[in-house]
Design a protein around this motif. Structure first.
Motif, PDB file in Angstrom:
ATOM      1  N   GLU A  65       0.833  -1.205   0.000  1.00 16.27           N
ATOM      2  CA  GLU A  65       0.000   0.000   0.000  1.00 16.27           C
ATOM      3  C   GLU A  65       0.868   1.255   0.000  1.00 16.27           C
ATOM      4  O   GLU A  65       0.622   2.200  -0.750  1.00 16.27           O
ATOM      5  CB  GLU A  65      -0.904  -0.013   1.232  1.00 16.27           C
ATOM      6  N   ARG A  66       1.890   1.256   0.852  1.00 20.32           N
ATOM      7  CA  ARG A  66       2.813   2.403   0.891  1.00 20.32           C
ATOM      8  C   ARG A  66       3.428   2.660  -0.483  1.00 20.32           C
ATOM      9  O   ARG A  66       3.538   3.795  -0.941  1.00 20.32           O
ATOM     10  CB  ARG A  66       3.947   2.131   1.884  1.00 20.32           C
TER      11      ARG A  66
ATOM     12  N   SER B 183      10.795   1.310   4.906  1.00 19.74           N
ATOM     13  CA  SER B 183       9.756   0.490   5.519  1.00 19.74           C
ATOM     14  C   SER B 183       9.915  -0.975   5.124  1.00 19.74           C
ATOM     15  O   SER B 183       9.890  -1.874   5.969  1.00 19.74           O
ATOM     16  CB  SER B 183       8.381   1.028   5.099  1.00 19.74           C
ATOM     17  N   VAL B 184      10.102  -1.212   3.848  1.00 22.23           N
ATOM     18  CA  VAL B 184      10.267  -2.590   3.370  1.00 22.23           C
ATOM     19  C   VAL B 184      11.500  -3.227   4.009  1.00 22.23           C
ATOM     20  O   VAL B 184      11.456  -4.383   4.449  1.00 22.23           O
ATOM     21  CB  VAL B 184      10.399  -2.603   1.830  1.00 22.23           C
ATOM     22  N   SER B 185      12.587  -2.477   4.088  1.00 22.89           N
ATOM     23  CA  SER B 185      13.830  -3.054   4.607  1.00 22.89           C
ATOM     24  C   SER B 185      13.685  -3.456   6.070  1.00 22.89           C
ATOM     25  O   SER B 185      14.211  -4.492   6.490  1.00 22.89           O
ATOM     26  CB  SER B 185      14.978  -2.051   4.466  1.00 22.89           C
TER      27      SER B 185
ATOM     28  N   GLN C  76      -2.207   9.376   5.249  1.00 17.00           N
ATOM     29  CA  GLN C  76      -2.107   7.952   4.907  1.00 17.00           C
ATOM     30  C   GLN C  76      -1.420   7.167   6.020  1.00 17.00           C
ATOM     31  O   GLN C  76      -1.815   6.042   6.332  1.00 17.00           O
ATOM     32  CB  GLN C  76      -1.348   7.799   3.578  1.00 17.00           C
ATOM     33  N   ALA C  77      -0.395   7.772   6.609  1.00 21.40           N
ATOM     34  CA  ALA C  77       0.266   7.118   7.744  1.00 21.40           C
ATOM     35  C   ALA C  77      -0.716   6.989   8.900  1.00 21.40           C
ATOM     36  O   ALA C  77      -0.788   5.953   9.579  1.00 21.40           O
ATOM     37  CB  ALA C  77       1.489   7.919   8.176  1.00 21.40           C
ATOM     38  N   PHE C  78      -1.486   8.046   9.117  1.00 21.38           N
ATOM     39  CA  PHE C  78      -2.472   8.014  10.188  1.00 21.38           C
ATOM     40  C   PHE C  78      -3.449   6.850   9.993  1.00 21.38           C
ATOM     41  O   PHE C  78      -3.740   6.096  10.931  1.00 21.38           O
ATOM     42  CB  PHE C  78      -3.247   9.339  10.253  1.00 21.38           C
TER      43      PHE C  78
END
Lengths: 481, 481, 481, 481
Positions: C174-175, C237-239, D178-180
């Protein structure tokens, strides 16, 4: 001057609070040293009484409670000025401000604080090293399996491992001392950046503050932030060293080889069986956070001009403090975890019983005795390992017939037994820095000896600094008489 | 052994290509040094011919093209083994593998490469420092306004600024040399981590490779990655120093004070008037990227056990190479930007004409001459600055009447003119490290002298390393005869 | 124009090589889209033949070998210009340059490349997620002990763990898609930063390049680098997600619970028994290096003005490429490690035999059945755990008498046996997201369904981009006819 | 349980102090929501009075002063438990602990706090954006020179610049929202990681706490730390955006184009003329420190297993707080610096008088009018720029004869004057997103409209959260009646 509320609340007040808490003594020290330097000027000698009164006023500020933050002052230095002026008048204050800028004053205070903190780091490192060496001394004969790539590698001893880590820690001590030497210089007298035209004796001020000497260039003195990068870099090196040690301690604890002291574990509110070695986890995170704080310090000087003094001045002090808290906290936790933990000899023994990590030595022995190429030896022993595993038999119980069955030469049973024994494996490795008890003892002794030297160096520096502080905090007459 | 395609394509083949390009010579050097150490073992002496043949085979591998990557070999060392075995047979190969692990071999090769790269960094730093000192020598009398907080601060000279930066660079040289000293030790003979039982002379191997000595502990030798953190930390310190210097050079170029050489600028495809000092921008980014590469190196050792050798072994070499490329590229660009740029004397003069940055000195003068408190002087001068600005008159043209008008004392016109002259401001600051030409010259001379010493140290190390490499690359007979 | 050798060697030539390798097709695409937009201008319609010839020249450049680097051109765009001018003359080239700046052109090319790379990351994530879901489907009933704080915590299933990680990976998908949406906008037509006065249709150019639309502000279009920070942040984030998964896979492999496929392991040159799960280690390091590359990208935009386009333009492309290599390499390795590994059912069973991690459930059962406060239940069960450990008896074999002996209530033997059974522990946890097989199956189905949707979204975007590329690469007549 | 002094001082006490200060309300909220969920269990309904009493006890804990740290309790939750037990007895406490672990409880509290803090960041961003839009509205006609590569580039307007930055800020708002959305999910009911066997309604607890819903997987709920990486990544993006804006504001202030409000500047203790825009510098450093804090958060989850909850639990809260302080402080400073600063119209005008940045437009005009290739136009205009500079005449005063003198065509004087006028340059750029006032107004209106939507979204979320908090803090009867 009335500052915007946002500026007061976000910058001035928190900085004032921080300075009151962590920097006040250094501020007074620096001012006293400056005043004593000013007092040596011919013009000041004529007005000696006023300058003496000035120092007296500073002494009173030191012992009085710090004035609470007031929205009309920009910082603690101004608040001190204000008190001094009220106490001894504007003329005396003029002598204080002569040739003095917040630039050189601030940078001096920050370096005095950094000196203190860096010495604490060095002492923390030496304490961790001492705990490593103590455990190593007690476990020179404790054979264990060293893992490589998360798989059992070769037999060694607990002491061999700990002495290796103690060597890395020693290098971290060296790094910290080298960083210390670079920051142990006085910016005082640099004023805004160009020095002053008053002929102040910058060597004297440096000596009064217990510095090794002044920063030569007055521009360098106020504008360089590389000493902070040094502090950050030491933290990075120490944190990585410690993160790797903690990784192993946690794994050994998880495998039951190491029992962390009760006072360093926690249970669970929901899992009654739990006994978590939490102090190690908390140490690990402290080092991760120290790495982040180091990054904050580095970034504060990134892509800024040489003349911007706020970034690596007041604004970075919070990061330096966080770095110190995390680093000293992590070192203290590691030190007690080492000191208060016990290796479980039974568990170590059990872990050796089924090990096949002596395979290398058997191959070497075949080369030595049989004169065969290492290639062949390596291949036969690999096959023997597989054979014993397939038959679910411990490698250490391999018999000559097994070796023959995989195509290898005939070995005498005693020779074979010795070649696959973890203890014999260790005992044979007597070369420089090897795991054999006699080798490790030599290494430990050298580490102890150098540790004594490092302690001596730290004590020597500390004595110099404390002597200076004592002199600055004594009445001027006591000092000069 | 057949590896999964993903493993071959993502790991083995790129690592092989990298090693072929950057590490092959070091690999052969390390193997030759090992073979010569093995040759000293009594058993090997008996078989001297075989060991001689082995070294001969390695010499041939060195001069032959590197074998192309084959999916059946894990790395370059295996490929070399294969060629050696084909050339001189399995028995000879056995002598090569005796007491040797990829662990100590790899770590040695990586340190040999790091030694090379760190020396290049030191030379790059010394070249930048030389360019700073050359420009400084030529601009000891070039008065300029130093900015603090992005606002005009005080007069100083171009040389005073450049000498300050040269001092920071000198400390970076010191950092790099200290890092070098810590990585200049040989892991050879540590084998997998426990050394071997063959009695190999680790001091000899270290000496043959031109190292200062062996890493004492065999475990430390293969498992410690702190020397990489040192390399990363030096890059961090240098990058921050350089990012700040570049920041000022870019600003001076933007203000027209500094004209970057034509060969270092670029125009625009759409803006015909453009002349961008792009080399400075490209330098800046290289230092940002070096910081990121340093972080890669640090993170590769974060929270991993002591026994994991891939992370800071083959896997981090690409980051070390990136770090080196960015750092050396950035230093080379800064050096030529300094060497090929000219300060615009007219622009410097114009910038001084309207400056009010001598205000400090006027206040000091009032204290010295008038004996008034600095407080009053500071206030009067502040008011005078405002008055001249309001009337749109240059501060340097203030007259005694102006000072009186803001409540100040009467000054002789000559005294006033001198007190507000930027050149007089500079000339009066003759104290230690001040901007007065004679002070700066003293500082520059000291920097030159120490620079000579650093050059000497680097040359000395280089000679030692080159002598070792030459010996290893000469035929063994030539060496021993 | 003759550039300084250092500038050519350190900047121009490597950038040219990089662009030739990674960016050439995107460059031609952007130029063709620009030419087609220019062709819509009234003035150009009158000169249609010339503009057609121009596109023809670009088509020929695409299929011809890239001209080698020449020291007289600053970059690949200039080299292309040169070829075009030689082919169709200066007037035609004039139409190409109309309203075009390297600023908007470069930023467009970099975003085209980033689009490609980000889609590859998303596909890599979906492949890892698929491997997680496949293993989860196969292990819904495989009970294992979940560790917390490196100590045995509670029973769960392999599938419960893997589905939890698959949920995190879903959020990473999603990110990445959100980051993609933000970078999927076209800078073309922004020229240097102020657009042009020619009335070029920026929507058309965006559509021709398969972008979702143009960046509205022309200044934003060339000066904003936040889309790169997005790319860097996705990598972070993935790492981190992957580093934690790999940590567990390595630990399971170390404990013998997971057997990594043969093609992903390596032996040792010195330790014949070794079978190292190296692909996991190499994956781990790739994620560490991706974190460092992300930092490089972030730092390149740190403290630079909005108008500096080199830092996040050509200079950061190498970091983006490194980030992509490391990230895609790491994801590919994790995916095959998951797909090619097997859980050892016997080892899982053995690990359950002696577990006391069901203690929580026994306490809960005492509350439910006996109606006693949880406090008491927790205390009795804690005591029971200690009693069984002291007597070296498995907790699962506790009998009602044991519970009574520690002060607890009387339980029916069947009830007790069930309460301490890991399988019953799992089976009872049927709530939302719990480990009971039916709960996990519901969760897995939902993850699969959403994964299908993500695949659909990626396919849809890919189709749009490929359609645009095909149109741009087809002859203009084919497109318009 | 007696913890080691080092553990208490370094871990337990500071964490207790932190929780008391920042997390207490969230803790009570989470416990009340849990108790109300427990109250729905059939067994609890029977014992309703006890559960009601339990909630009453929690309400009293909320309003009472937090108990001081005691060395016998590990954390605030235990301290609350203790007070509750004393107040309503052990049985009631048992209902509180039913199906509750510190794992799900802690993670819930941390997310409640992160929700609060992320909303504050979004509001801070919207305030900065509003200040940008306000200044932009007021400066749609203020022509200025935009710099690229630190050199004058092209004319544009202040509003065009500010609207571009407002667009980047808008994307940061989107990122934060989006993070929220990803962190707005409830871990409650996940217990230690496997949920419980009590059938607690996890949807209900989530709703009571104002979450969008529960985290589905109970393992994911307690073990995933990716929501923290999201928070860190938002900070990175915002910090970079802001660092670049501040860079330009500082430069404009340095050039005299922007006058930062008096309440945001500081003078010098030694330089009477000084007026430093310090609030901007302090803002810059806050963003650098936020980047470091973000790194701390990322590193705390690096290379740790999925089951380690301390690292991203209590230990990272300090970093999250630092990140919040730095980020919100920086945003507040930037916002007031924008709101309280004025652009100096005279200085802007003066900067345009001698500009040659309209060169592009003259070239374009030559193409349009003369129909000559852009190549020729670019070359003639470049020569004209050089000619005017050599003769020290402003480019805007070039006459037709000058153009002819450099080989160009004959232009009508009016046409030439218009083509080199900065205002005409801007006025002609009316395309999508261009600097012409009408284009900028369209863009600003769209930004305002979407800003209203973002405000609406934030208000909506805030209302949901506040409603939940109010319900939890009201007496249960009020809620259910």
């Amino acid at each position: 001057m009335t500052w915007h509320a946002a500026y007061r609340e976000r910058v001035l007040e928190p900085d004032y609070t921080f300075a009151s808490r962590h920097l006040k003594d250094h501020l007074i020290d620096a001012l006293v040293a400056h005043v004593r330097t000013v007092a040596e000027l011919p013009a000041a000698r004529e007005r000696g009484g006023v300058v003496d009164a000035l120092e007296g006023a500073l002494v009173r500020v030191r012992s009085a409670p710090t004035p609470p933050y007031a929205p009309t002052v920009p910082d603690l230095y101004y608040a001190v000025q204000h008190v001094v002026a009220e106490s001894v008048g504007e003329e005396a204050l003029g002598w204080l401000r002569l040739g003095l800028s917040r630039n050189d004053l601030d940078m001096t205070i920050y370096k005095l604080r950094a000196r203190e903190v860096t010495l604490a780091t060095i002492r923390g490192l030496l304490a961790v090293q001492a705990a490593l060496l103590d455990q190593a001394d007690a476990h020179v004969d404790s054979v264990m399996v060293a893992y490589t790539h998360h798989q059992p590698g070769q037999p060694t001893t607990v002491a061999h491992y700990l002495a290796a880590v103690a060597s890395v820690v020693e290098r971290d001590v060296e790094r910290a001392l080298q960083a210390f030497a670079r920051l142990d210089t006085s910016p005082m007298g640099a004023a805004a950046l160009a020095g002053s035209s008053h002929g102040l004796d910058r060597d004297l001020t440096a000596r009064l503050l217990g510095f090794a000497g002044p920063v030569v260039s007055t521009y360098d003195a106020v504008a360089a932030s590389d000493w902070q990068i040094d502090v950050a870099n030491v933290a990075v090196s120490v944190s990585i060293t410690m993160s790797r040690l903690v990784c192993d301690l946690v794994a050994w604890s998880s495998q039951g080889l190491l029992r962390v002291g009760d006072g360093l574990t926690q249970g669970s509110s929901i899992m009654p069986q739990k006994r978590n070695p939490v102090a190690l986890e908390h140490a690990r995170t402290r080092f991760s956070r120290a790495l982040g704080a180091a990054q904050s310090i580095v970034l504060s000087s990134h892509n800024i001009p040489f003349g911007d003094l706020n970034d690596f001045g007041p604004d970075v002090q919070g990061s330096l403090q966080t770095l110190h808290n995390q680093l000293s906290g992590g070192l203290a936790l590691v030190q007690v975890c080492l000191a208060e933990s016990t290796f479980d000899d039974d568990a170590l023994t059990r872990s050796l019983e089924r090990t096949n990590t002596t395979a290398t030595e058997l191959a070497d022995e075949l080369v030595r005795i049989g004169g065969c190429p290492f290639q062949d030896a390596h291949r036969w022993v690999g096959a023997l390992v597989a054979r014993m595993a397939n038959e679910d038999r411990p490698f250490a119980l391999a018999e000559p017939a097994d070796l023959i069955a995989v195509g290898g030469p005939t070995l005498h049973p005693d020779v074979l037994r010795d070649a696959v024994s973890p203890h014999a494996f260790v005992a044979r490795r007597t070369g420089l820095g090897g795991p054999a008890p006699e080798s490790v003892r030599v290494h430990l002794r050298a580490l102890r000896d150098r540790s004594d030297e490092y302690h001596g160096a730290v004590d020597h520096i500390t004595a110099r600094i404390e002597h200076a502080a004592k002199s600055l905090r004594a009445s001027r007459k006591d000092v000069t008489s």
